[in-house]
Design a protein around this motif. Structure first.
Motif, PDB file in Angstrom:
ATOM      1  N   VAL A  92       0.871  -1.178   0.000  1.00 47.79           N
ATOM      2  CA  VAL A  92       0.000   0.000   0.000  1.00 47.79           C
ATOM      3  C   VAL A  92       0.904   1.223   0.000  1.00 47.79           C
ATOM      4  CG1 VAL A  92      -1.810   1.276   1.230  1.00 47.79           C
ATOM      5  CG2 VAL A  92      -1.768  -1.237   1.331  1.00 47.79           C
ATOM      6  N   ILE A  93       0.521   2.252  -0.750  1.00 49.20           N
ATOM      7  CA  ILE A  93       1.257   3.509  -0.719  1.00 49.20           C
ATOM      8  C   ILE A  93       0.271   4.640  -0.447  1.00 49.20           C
ATOM      9  CG2 ILE A  93       1.160   3.868  -3.235  1.00 49.20           C
ATOM     10  CD1 ILE A  93       4.064   5.038  -2.939  1.00 49.20           C
ATOM     11  N   ILE A  94       0.675   5.571   0.420  1.00 54.60           N
ATOM     12  CA  ILE A  94      -0.198   6.627   0.924  1.00 54.60           C
ATOM     13  C   ILE A  94       0.330   7.989   0.489  1.00 54.60           C
ATOM     14  CG2 ILE A  94      -1.126   7.713   3.015  1.00 54.60           C
ATOM     15  CD1 ILE A  94      -2.198   4.890   2.512  1.00 54.60           C
ATOM     16  N   SER A  95      -0.570   8.809  -0.067  1.00 55.59           N
ATOM     17  CA  SER A  95      -0.169  10.148  -0.526  1.00 55.59           C
ATOM     18  C   SER A  95      -0.045  11.126   0.633  1.00 55.59           C
ATOM     19  CB  SER A  95      -1.179  10.677  -1.550  1.00 55.59           C
ATOM     20  OG  SER A  95      -2.467  10.813  -0.974  1.00 55.59           O
TER      21      SER A  95
ATOM     22  N   LEU B  28       2.699  -6.784   5.592  1.00 53.56           N
ATOM     23  CA  LEU B  28       2.355  -5.912   4.470  1.00 53.56           C
ATOM     24  C   LEU B  28       3.097  -4.576   4.586  1.00 53.56           C
ATOM     25  CD1 LEU B  28       0.431  -5.496   1.988  1.00 53.56           C
ATOM     26  CD2 LEU B  28      -1.149  -4.396   3.609  1.00 53.56           C
ATOM     27  N   PRO B  29       3.894  -4.195   3.576  1.00 54.49           N
ATOM     28  CA  PRO B  29       4.548  -2.886   3.620  1.00 54.49           C
ATOM     29  C   PRO B  29       3.554  -1.769   3.293  1.00 54.49           C
ATOM     30  CG  PRO B  29       5.141  -4.037   1.601  1.00 54.49           C
ATOM     31  CD  PRO B  29       4.297  -4.982   2.394  1.00 54.49           C
ATOM     32  N   LEU B  30       3.527  -0.767   4.162  1.00 56.33           N
ATOM     33  CA  LEU B  30       2.714   0.428   3.944  1.00 56.33           C
ATOM     34  C   LEU B  30       3.672   1.601   3.757  1.00 56.33           C
ATOM     35  CD1 LEU B  30      -0.075   0.080   6.695  1.00 56.33           C
ATOM     36  CD2 LEU B  30      -0.032  -0.878   4.401  1.00 56.33           C
ATOM     37  N   TYR B  31       3.744   2.126   2.547  1.00 54.86           N
ATOM     38  CA  TYR B  31       4.669   3.203   2.225  1.00 54.86           C
ATOM     39  C   TYR B  31       3.989   4.553   2.433  1.00 54.86           C
ATOM     40  CZ  TYR B  31       7.393  -0.468  -0.042  1.00 54.86           C
ATOM     41  OH  TYR B  31       8.115  -1.610  -0.302  1.00 54.86           O
ATOM     42  N   GLY B  32       4.659   5.420   3.184  1.00 56.92           N
ATOM     43  CA  GLY B  32       4.139   6.765   3.410  1.00 56.92           C
ATOM     44  C   GLY B  32       5.283   7.708   3.714  1.00 56.92           C
ATOM     45  N   HIS B  33       5.007   9.005   3.662  1.00 56.11           N
ATOM     46  CA  HIS B  33       6.060   9.960   4.034  1.00 56.11           C
ATOM     47  C   HIS B  33       6.127  10.066   5.563  1.00 56.11           C
ATOM     48  CE1 HIS B  33       3.426  13.264   5.291  1.00 56.11           C
ATOM     49  NE2 HIS B  33       2.717  13.133   4.173  1.00 56.11           N
ATOM     50  N   GLU B  34       7.260  10.537   6.068  1.00 57.16           N
ATOM     51  CA  GLU B  34       7.440  10.626   7.516  1.00 57.16           C
ATOM     52  C   GLU B  34       7.457  12.069   8.021  1.00 57.16           C
ATOM     53  OE1 GLU B  34      11.013   8.671   8.710  1.00 57.16           O
ATOM     54  OE2 GLU B  34      12.214   9.495   7.076  1.00 57.16           O
ATOM     55  N   PHE B  35       6.752  12.955   7.316  1.00 54.10           N
ATOM     56  CA  PHE B  35       6.687  14.353   7.741  1.00 54.10           C
ATOM     57  C   PHE B  35       5.543  14.607   8.717  1.00 54.10           C
ATOM     58  CE2 PHE B  35       8.652  14.323   3.482  1.00 54.10           C
ATOM     59  CZ  PHE B  35       9.928  14.684   3.876  1.00 54.10           C
TER      60      PHE B  35
ATOM     61  N   GLY C  82       5.316   0.147   8.447  1.00 56.32           N
ATOM     62  CA  GLY C  82       5.440   1.449   7.821  1.00 56.32           C
ATOM     63  C   GLY C  82       6.841   1.648   7.258  1.00 56.32           C
ATOM     64  N   ILE C  83       6.916   2.030   5.998  1.00 56.91           N
ATOM     65  CA  ILE C  83       8.200   2.276   5.334  1.00 56.91           C
ATOM     66  C   ILE C  83       8.162   3.675   4.744  1.00 56.91           C
ATOM     67  CG2 ILE C  83       9.777   1.550   3.493  1.00 56.91           C
ATOM     68  CD1 ILE C  83       8.605  -1.280   3.791  1.00 56.91           C
ATOM     69  N   ALA C  84       9.113   4.503   5.120  1.00 57.03           N
ATOM     70  CA  ALA C  84       9.143   5.885   4.636  1.00 57.03           C
ATOM     71  C   ALA C  84       9.713   5.942   3.226  1.00 57.03           C
ATOM     72  CB  ALA C  84       9.968   6.756   5.569  1.00 57.03           C
ATOM     73  N   TYR C  85       9.001   6.605   2.331  1.00 58.24           N
ATOM     74  CA  TYR C  85       9.571   6.862   1.009  1.00 58.24           C
ATOM     75  C   TYR C  85      10.258   8.214   1.010  1.00 58.24           C
ATOM     76  CZ  TYR C  85       4.954   9.167   0.047  1.00 58.24           C
ATOM     77  OH  TYR C  85       3.815   9.937   0.077  1.00 58.24           O
ATOM     78  N   ASP C  86      11.296   8.317   0.192  1.00 54.82           N
ATOM     79  CA  ASP C  86      12.010   9.569  -0.003  1.00 54.82           C
ATOM     80  C   ASP C  86      11.380  10.274  -1.198  1.00 54.82           C
ATOM     81  OD1 ASP C  86      13.690  11.685  -0.495  1.00 54.82           O
ATOM     82  OD2 ASP C  86      15.506  10.483  -0.760  1.00 54.82           O
ATOM     83  N   PRO C  87      10.651  11.382  -0.979  1.00 55.80           N
ATOM     84  CA  PRO C  87       9.953  12.021  -2.097  1.00 55.80           C
ATOM     85  C   PRO C  87      10.876  12.672  -3.119  1.00 55.80           C
ATOM     86  CG  PRO C  87       9.750  13.335  -0.105  1.00 55.80           C
ATOM     87  CD  PRO C  87      10.389  12.053   0.306  1.00 55.80           C
ATOM     88  N   HIS C  88      12.178  12.693  -2.823  1.00 54.72           N
ATOM     89  CA  HIS C  88      13.137  13.277  -3.759  1.00 54.72           C
ATOM     90  C   HIS C  88      13.783  12.223  -4.654  1.00 54.72           C
ATOM     91  CE1 HIS C  88      12.645  16.963  -1.528  1.00 54.72           C
ATOM     92  NE2 HIS C  88      12.992  16.345  -0.420  1.00 54.72           N
TER      93      HIS C  88
END
Length: 244
Positions: free
Chosen positions: A55-58, A88-95, A111-117
């Motif tokens: 899952v990926i979260i905006s 289950l990996p849940l990808y989201g930003h950590e801000f 929870g796995i943090a994605y790097d938006p850059h």
């Protein structure tokens, strides 16, 4: 690559509907994009919660994450019933650390943090990001696989950077929370005219209007957008499926 709309209402689900949730499938990999209110109930018409691969979260507004906890409990219960499946990996930003930490639940989800850059891989997909104009940190996604591209704006008022980010996409899944005579800028949303102009400038192959308002005649959104965009336009609808 196959995109299926699970939920498409903005803010909250209309009666018997669901807010933001989109299933993307390719090479047997099943990725859920956002998981708003009502999404888990609707998703089970297509696949079961334990069949998701990621899952990926905006962003962390409730209409995009309300069913994360429900998804976690669904997988927990299926585990009690003897089903064996991966965390289950849940990808989201950590801000937003408070919300990000909720993505991890026992050994059920991580929870796995994605790097938006950066661009990174989830299964067969390559995902890159663009920060949107919204009251909280939120990221649009450009998702590519086997030469096909889907861009999901998530929630945002219009910004010029969208044009380059979305250039030539096969599908632009564009938020459209306001009608053409309304100004959604202060709320961090686009109207139908802006969505049409955006799609035309980015030369996308197909425009899908989503994150729709619960009031008015939503068919008017297509009419208004088509004054600006000459390509294929569709309204997001429950279980609308597009194969690329």
């Amino acid at each position: 690559m196959k995109l299926t709309v699970i939920g498409f209402w903005g803010g909250y689900p209309k009666q018997n509907g669901a807010s933001s949730g989109y299933l993307l499938e390719h090479e047997g990999f099943q990725l859920l994009i956002d998981c708003g209110s009502g999404v888990l109930s609707k998703l089970q018409n297509i696949i079961q919660p334990e069949e998701l691969d990621a899952v990926i979260i905006s962003h962390y507004h409730p209409d995009h994450i309300a069913d994360i906890g429900v998804l976690q409990h669904a997988r927990l219960i299926q585990g009690f019933l003897g089903k064996d499946f991966h965390t289950l990996p849940l990808y989201g930003h950590e801000f937003d650390q408070h919300e990000f930490t909720k993505l991890t639940y026992k050994n059920i989800t991580k929870g796995i943090a994605y790097d938006p850059h950066s661009t990174f891989g989830i299964g067969p997909f390559q995902v890159s990001f663009l920060k949107t104009n919204h009251p909280v940190p939120c990221y649009a996604m450009r998702i590519e696989a086997d030469g096909k591209t889907i861009v999901y704006t998530a929630d945002s008022s219009f910004k010029e950077e969208f044009i380059e980010f979305s250039q030539g996409a096969d599908v632009l899944l564009c938020e459209c929370n306001f009608y053409g005579h309304q100004n959604g800028q202060s709320a961090g949303h686009m109207n139908s005219v802006e969505a049409g102009q955006f799609a035309q400038k980015a030369a996308v192959q197909q425009l899908i209007l989503t994150h729709l308002p619960q009031y008015g005649n939503v068919a008017d959104l297509i009419t208004e957008a088509s004054d600006q965009y000459t390509g294929i336009i569709k309204l997001a609808d429950e279980f609308l499926s597009i194969s690329l």
